[in-house]
Design a protein around this motif. Structure first.
Motif, PDB file in Angstrom:
ATOM      1  N   GLU A   1       0.716  -1.126  -0.115  1.00 43.03           N
ATOM      2  CA  GLU A   1       0.155   0.013  -0.060  1.00 43.03           C
ATOM      3  C   GLU A   1       0.746   1.326  -0.167  1.00 43.03           C
ATOM      4  N   ILE A   2       0.382   2.170  -0.611  1.00 46.75           N
ATOM      5  CA  ILE A   2       1.009   3.595  -0.702  1.00 46.75           C
ATOM      6  C   ILE A   2       0.104   4.687  -0.235  1.00 46.75           C
ATOM      7  N   ILE A   3       0.473   5.550   0.563  1.00 41.81           N
ATOM      8  CA  ILE A   3      -0.158   6.877   0.830  1.00 41.81           C
ATOM      9  C   ILE A   3       0.573   8.040   0.432  1.00 41.81           C
ATOM     10  N   GLU A   4      -0.184   8.923  -0.324  1.00 39.22           N
ATOM     11  CA  GLU A   4       0.512  10.100  -0.906  1.00 39.22           C
ATOM     12  C   GLU A   4      -0.295  11.366  -0.413  1.00 39.22           C
ATOM     13  N   ILE A   5       0.411  12.294   0.209  1.00 41.02           N
ATOM     14  CA  ILE A   5      -0.251  13.569   0.249  1.00 41.02           C
ATOM     15  C   ILE A   5       0.477  14.557  -0.386  1.00 41.02           C
ATOM     16  N   ASN A   6      -0.202  15.377  -1.271  1.00 44.06           N
ATOM     17  CA  ASN A   6       0.268  16.478  -1.977  1.00 44.06           C
ATOM     18  C   ASN A   6      -0.256  17.733  -1.824  1.00 44.06           C
ATOM     19  N   HIS A   7       0.654  18.650  -2.307  1.00 43.38           N
ATOM     20  CA  HIS A   7       0.147  20.132  -2.337  1.00 43.38           C
ATOM     21  C   HIS A   7       0.638  20.597  -3.659  1.00 43.38           C
ATOM     22  N   THR A   8      -0.164  21.385  -4.485  1.00 41.29           N
ATOM     23  CA  THR A   8      -0.057  21.899  -5.573  1.00 41.29           C
ATOM     24  C   THR A   8      -0.528  23.499  -5.769  1.00 41.29           C
ATOM     25  N   ALA A   9       0.608  23.998  -5.958  1.00 46.34           N
ATOM     26  CA  ALA A   9       0.425  25.613  -6.170  1.00 46.34           C
ATOM     27  C   ALA A   9       0.322  25.872  -7.653  1.00 46.34           C
ATOM     28  N   THR A  10      -0.804  26.647  -8.111  1.00 47.42           N
ATOM     29  CA  THR A  10      -1.251  26.818  -9.443  1.00 47.42           C
ATOM     30  C   THR A  10      -0.894  28.526  -9.625  1.00 47.42           C
ATOM     31  N   SER A  11      -0.562  29.056  -8.541  1.00 45.93           N
ATOM     32  CA  SER A  11      -0.352  30.718  -8.844  1.00 45.93           C
ATOM     33  C   SER A  11       0.555  31.069  -7.627  1.00 45.93           C
ATOM     34  N   LYS A  12       1.271  32.002  -7.833  1.00 46.03           N
ATOM     35  CA  LYS A  12       2.115  32.737  -6.921  1.00 46.03           C
ATOM     36  C   LYS A  12       1.237  33.347  -5.841  1.00 46.03           C
ATOM     37  N   GLU A  13       0.012  33.755  -6.178  1.00 46.79           N
ATOM     38  CA  GLU A  13      -0.801  34.487  -5.244  1.00 46.79           C
ATOM     39  C   GLU A  13      -1.066  33.992  -3.728  1.00 46.79           C
ATOM     40  N   ILE A  14      -1.100  32.723  -3.902  1.00 47.58           N
ATOM     41  CA  ILE A  14      -1.143  31.997  -2.437  1.00 47.58           C
ATOM     42  C   ILE A  14      -0.103  32.488  -1.467  1.00 47.58           C
ATOM     43  N   PHE A  15       1.217  32.689  -2.037  1.00 50.60           N
ATOM     44  CA  PHE A  15       2.355  33.031  -1.143  1.00 50.60           C
ATOM     45  C   PHE A  15       1.925  34.559  -0.747  1.00 50.60           C
ATOM     46  N   GLY A  16       1.643  35.267  -1.739  1.00 46.88           N
ATOM     47  CA  GLY A  16       1.188  36.848  -1.497  1.00 46.88           C
ATOM     48  C   GLY A  16       0.382  36.958  -0.547  1.00 46.88           C
ATOM     49  N   VAL A  17      -0.705  36.379  -0.327  1.00 47.71           N
ATOM     50  CA  VAL A  17      -1.780  36.176   0.568  1.00 47.71           C
ATOM     51  C   VAL A  17      -1.478  35.876   1.956  1.00 47.71           C
ATOM     52  N   GLY A  18      -0.719  34.836   1.864  1.00 45.42           N
ATOM     53  CA  GLY A  18      -0.090  34.401   3.194  1.00 45.42           C
ATOM     54  C   GLY A  18       1.001  35.514   3.839  1.00 45.42           C
ATOM     55  N   ALA A  19       1.749  36.169   2.711  1.00 49.80           N
ATOM     56  CA  ALA A  19       2.470  36.912   3.391  1.00 49.80           C
ATOM     57  C   ALA A  19       1.869  38.559   3.968  1.00 49.80           C
ATOM     58  N   LEU A  20       0.767  38.533   3.363  1.00 53.31           N
ATOM     59  CA  LEU A  20      -0.142  40.070   3.714  1.00 53.31           C
ATOM     60  C   LEU A  20      -0.814  39.330   5.105  1.00 53.31           C
ATOM     61  N   LYS A  21      -1.326  38.190   5.211  1.00 53.65           N
ATOM     62  CA  LYS A  21      -1.891  37.780   6.430  1.00 53.65           C
ATOM     63  C   LYS A  21      -0.776  37.891   7.515  1.00 53.65           C
ATOM     64  N   ALA A  22       0.310  37.677   7.333  1.00 58.44           N
ATOM     65  CA  ALA A  22       1.463  37.587   8.357  1.00 58.44           C
ATOM     66  C   ALA A  22       1.612  38.807   8.890  1.00 58.44           C
TER      67      ALA A  22
END
Length: 254
Positions: free
Chosen positions: A211-232
């Protein structure tokens, strides 16, 4: 209203943040800093921090590790909190930021500014604890062909988080082609892929018997990093000196 000094304002991420900040509740970009002042921004831009005469409540840095020393000196002199988003910092720079600078001013530092990535880290820590000793762990990160550092800081942060969870610590294995032997039981494989315009993709593979368990995250835009920075920025502005991360921000949201 929180006034932000945006370091690296004319870079790709700087321009993303400039756009996102327009209409972002509770803050505004009051000034920018960049050695290249070739873009018209809706705020004053300084090519030298010594010339900056605009009051700032927090600095967001999306620049270059080469600018680290001058930026930190400026922030400490003026007692301005720093949201450090620049990637590729050396181990020495990271040590200075975490163990020295944070004693004097509030510092927000996370390997990845995406809330989603940090939730992934939380999930893989729980999985690693449950699956320890039964599953091999491999991390695969994919980024665009312009990214210089490899593996990514996020991949290393994921590996570190897993290793801190395990009772038996693992060795990081970056390259197997020169080692003609079986995979060690206490290894975490870390692999980097570079190509095209991939924004960011991180996969953590737990490979067990049948058995294999895989956990993924895919970013499709740089905006997610910008939103995180502004919230920070909103999170950090009123904090006391200390080291803060996305874990603290997420805990406050909860």
């Amino acid at each position: 209203m929180i006034n932000v000094l945006l370091s690296g304002c004319n870079g790709k991420m700087g321009q993303v943040i400039t756009r996102l900040a327009d209409g972002f509740n509770g803050l505004k970009i009051a000034a920018g800093f960049d050695i290249n002042n070739n873009i018209n921004n809706p705020y004053p831009v300084f090519t030298s921090l010594k010339e900056c005469n605009v009051k700032a409540d927090v600095i967001v840095d999306f620049s270059n590790p080469k600018a680290f020393g001058g930026l930190i000196e400026f922030a400490q002199e003026r007692k301005i909190p720093v949201v450090m988003c620049t990637t590729g910092l050396s181990s020495e720079q990271t040590h200075v930021l975490k163990d020295e600078v944070s004693k004097h001013i509030p510092v927000f530092f996370s390997a990845n500014m995406s809330i989603g990535v940090n939730l992934l880290i939380d999930l893989v820590k729980k999985a690693a604890k449950v699956l320890e000793g039964q599953f091999d762990i491999e991390i695969v990160e994919k980024h665009h062909n312009q990214k210089i550092d490899a593996p990514s800081g996020t991949a290393l942060a994921i590996a570190d988080a897993i290793n801190e969870t395990l009772e038996e610590k693992c060795e990081y294995m970056y390259d197997r082609h020169s080692r003609r032997k079986k995979r060690g039981r206490q290894e975490i494989g870390i692999h980097a892929v570079r190509g095209g315009t991939i924004v960011g993709d991180h996969s953590v593979i737990f490979a067990g018997n049948d058995e294999i368990i895989e956990i993924n995250h895919t970013a499709t835009s740089k905006e997610i990093f910008g939103v995180g920075a502004l919230k920070a920025s909103l999170f950090l502005a009123a904090k006391k000196p200390g080291l803060y991360s996305m874990t603290d921000l997420i805990a406050e949201i909860k």
